[in-house]
Design a protein around this motif. Structure first.
Motif, short mmCIF file in Angstrom:
data_model
loop_
_atom_site.label_atom_id
_atom_site.label_comp_id
_atom_site.label_asym_id
_atom_site.label_seq_id
_atom_site.Cartn_x
_atom_site.Cartn_y
_atom_site.Cartn_z
N GLN A 1 -4.79 41.04 -7.23
CA GLN A 1 -5.49 41.66 -8.33
C GLN A 1 -5.49 40.72 -9.52
O GLN A 1 -4.44 40.52 -10.15
N GLN B 1 -2.82 42.01 -0.94
CA GLN B 1 -3.91 42.26 -1.90
C GLN B 1 -3.61 41.52 -3.18
O GLN B 1 -2.47 41.49 -3.65
N SER C 1 0.40 42.04 -3.82
CA SER C 1 0.97 43.30 -3.37
C SER C 1 2.17 43.14 -2.47
O SER C 1 2.92 44.07 -2.25
N ASN D 1 5.88 38.74 -8.37
CA ASN D 1 4.75 38.55 -7.44
C ASN D 1 3.46 38.23 -8.20
O ASN D 1 2.39 38.74 -7.86
N THR D 2 3.57 37.37 -9.19
CA THR D 2 2.43 37.10 -10.05
C THR D 2 2.25 35.60 -10.28
O THR D 2 3.24 34.88 -10.46
#
Length: 123
Positions: free
Chosen positions: A4, A2, A24, A76-77
């Motif tokens: 975001q 996922q 995610s 994780n960005t």
């Protein structure tokens, strides 16, 4: 996986914004990532892409020199720093995770998509 996206908003011409896209899954670090955008009444277009380790980056001609894509695999960005914004940058911005270790300018190369974040540039 996922995704975001966040960080959109209203900014004046010439201003800056930094978008973030949080993934995610830990497998994020194995995938190329990309940013796309879709302006009202227009088709979705490629903005920028980055390989799994950040070693390769590629931009559309319309944003080259103004936008910078980066990533932090520990978080994780993926990020999109946008400078010198103008009205033509107004759009919903989407992040996407590629099917492999490198990104692409082709949307078909991406398997997962975020929900989008709106960027509005006012004159």
């Amino acid at each position: 996986v996922q995704l975001q996206a966040s960080g959109g908003g209203l900014v004046q011409t010439g201003g800056s914004l930094k978008l973030s896209c949080a993934a995610s899954a830990r497998t994020f670090s194995n995938n190329g990532m990309g940013w796309f955008r879709q302006a009202p009444g227009k088709e979705r277009e490629f903005v920028a892409t980055i390989s799994w380790n950040g070693g390769s980056r590629y931009y559309s001609e319309s944003v080259k020199g103004r936008f910078t894509i980066s990533r932090d695999n520990a978080k994780n960005t993926v990020y999109l720093q946008m400078n010198s914004l103008n009205a033509e940058d107004t759009a919903v911005y989407y992040c996407a995770a590629s099917r492999g270790a490198v990104g692409s300018s082709q949307s078909s190369h991406y398997r997962y998509w975020g929900q989008g974040t709106l960027v509005t540039v006012s004159s």
